[in-house]
Design a protein around this motif. Sequence first.
Motif, PDB file in Angstrom:
ATOM      1  N   VAL A  28       0.836  -1.207   0.000  1.00  0.00           N
ATOM      2  CA  VAL A  28       0.000   0.000   0.000  1.00  0.00           C
ATOM      3  C   VAL A  28       0.865   1.250   0.000  1.00  0.00           C
ATOM      4  N   ASP A  29       0.244   2.368  -0.337  1.00  0.00           N
ATOM      5  CA  ASP A  29       0.944   3.648  -0.375  1.00  0.00           C
ATOM      6  C   ASP A  29       1.028   4.311   1.002  1.00  0.00           C
ATOM      7  N   VAL A  30      -0.024   4.163   1.789  1.00  0.00           N
ATOM      8  CA  VAL A  30      -0.101   4.837   3.090  1.00  0.00           C
ATOM      9  C   VAL A  30      -0.583   3.848   4.141  1.00  0.00           C
ATOM     10  N   VAL A  31       0.098   3.850   5.305  1.00  0.00           N
ATOM     11  CA  VAL A  31      -0.349   3.083   6.472  1.00  0.00           C
ATOM     12  C   VAL A  31      -0.663   4.061   7.593  1.00  0.00           C
ATOM     13  N   LEU A  32      -1.817   3.888   8.220  1.00  0.00           N
ATOM     14  CA  LEU A  32      -2.141   4.589   9.462  1.00  0.00           C
ATOM     15  C   LEU A  32      -2.087   3.555  10.576  1.00  0.00           C
ATOM     16  N   ASP A  33      -1.123   3.708  11.494  1.00  0.00           N
ATOM     17  CA  ASP A  33      -0.913   2.689  12.522  1.00  0.00           C
ATOM     18  C   ASP A  33      -1.332   3.206  13.891  1.00  0.00           C
ATOM     19  N   GLY A  34      -2.310   2.519  14.468  1.00  0.00           N
ATOM     20  CA  GLY A  34      -2.783   2.874  15.802  1.00  0.00           C
ATOM     21  C   GLY A  34      -2.425   1.852  16.854  1.00  0.00           C
ATOM     22  N   VAL A  35      -1.459   0.964  16.568  1.00  0.00           N
ATOM     23  CA  VAL A  35      -1.135  -0.123  17.496  1.00  0.00           C
ATOM     24  C   VAL A  35       0.312  -0.076  17.952  1.00  0.00           C
ATOM     25  N   GLY A  36       1.255   0.011  17.023  1.00  0.00           N
ATOM     26  CA  GLY A  36       2.672   0.004  17.375  1.00  0.00           C
ATOM     27  C   GLY A  36       3.210  -1.397  17.562  1.00  0.00           C
ATOM     28  N   GLY A  37       4.451  -1.488  18.067  1.00  0.00           N
ATOM     29  CA  GLY A  37       5.059  -2.773  18.378  1.00  0.00           C
ATOM     30  C   GLY A  37       5.172  -3.681  17.167  1.00  0.00           C
ATOM     31  N   GLN A  38       4.853  -4.960  17.350  1.00  0.00           N
ATOM     32  CA  GLN A  38       4.974  -5.937  16.266  1.00  0.00           C
ATOM     33  C   GLN A  38       3.983  -5.660  15.135  1.00  0.00           C
ATOM     34  N   VAL A  39       2.837  -5.095  15.469  1.00  0.00           N
ATOM     35  CA  VAL A  39       1.877  -4.743  14.419  1.00  0.00           C
ATOM     36  C   VAL A  39       2.457  -3.639  13.537  1.00  0.00           C
ATOM     37  N   GLN A  40       3.134  -2.679  14.149  1.00  0.00           N
ATOM     38  CA  GLN A  40       3.787  -1.634  13.368  1.00  0.00           C
ATOM     39  C   GLN A  40       4.830  -2.226  12.430  1.00  0.00           C
TER      40      GLN A  40
END
Length: 311
Positions: A198-210
């Motif tokens: 994807v072109d853009v990621v919005l991450d609201g979790v962090g850690g391993q998910v990031q």
Amino acid sequence: MRTVRFHEHGGPEVLQVDEVPAPEPAEGEILIDVDAIGVTLPVVRLTRGRPGVPLPHIPGGDIVGRVTRIGRGVTGRQVGERVAGLAFSGAYAETVAVPATMMTTVPDEVDDLAALALTRSGQVALGALRAGGFGKGDSVLVTSAAGGVGHLAVQLAVALGAERVTAAVGDTPKAGFAREQGAHHVVTYDQDDWGEPVDVVLDGVGGQVQDAALRSLAPLGRLVTFNAAGGTIDTNELRMRGLSVIGFAMAHLAARRHDTYERHQQELWQLYRDGRLRPAVHEASPLDRAADAHRLIEARANRGKIVLLPR
């Protein structure tokens, strides 16, 4: 007045209902009788300790209510006006004194719970998209896509012309909810394959998910982190793939780019009027059940916004 505060650090169990004097509006502030309060993950984490926060402490949050008094130096506000916005502390209460600049007028056609969601979660979602340089035709991945911010980020990406929106959620039961928000593709965090880059990621979790979200970026992609969990990033990987990582905090946008903040708010109101944004409220509970609301957030069990009702 009634308020909820914590006198020591710990989990949701440290929250207690107290009777305290109502605040007085200082210069530049307005006093608001609160009708609804938003519960957010950063505030939930605050109870477990943060340097510089004096005890006892009344948590902050997004609020909606009516102006009852106006402090010195405030212009453009009226007693009785319905407003919504951010209180960085003191929000878990029947009455709150807040800087007038942090409040926006709520249109008559927007109900309290929708206004609450759009003036914090909606602002974070839209601000994060814009911080990531999102443009029509981009592909977008949203983590924590069933949460208060995430579900609106999915809706916004679709409404603003994303070519493809992928929602990442913690478990399979949330997948249906994410699809209802308009996601074209849904994955769970434990999947090995998250689909096309994807072109853009919005991450609201962090850690391993990031970490997994970063691997999902196409070359020249941008990851915007708006969570408080953090994580370690290999800058050489960014260089080799031409990636960007951007931190977004709405407080800075509201305080330092207030014209942009207000323009975003008007855009959110219009998208709501047009039926293109539909804030979801998981639960609206009495103020004295704040500990239960915090448990829901900590367990990441919510689908949409968690709200407290002081009256």
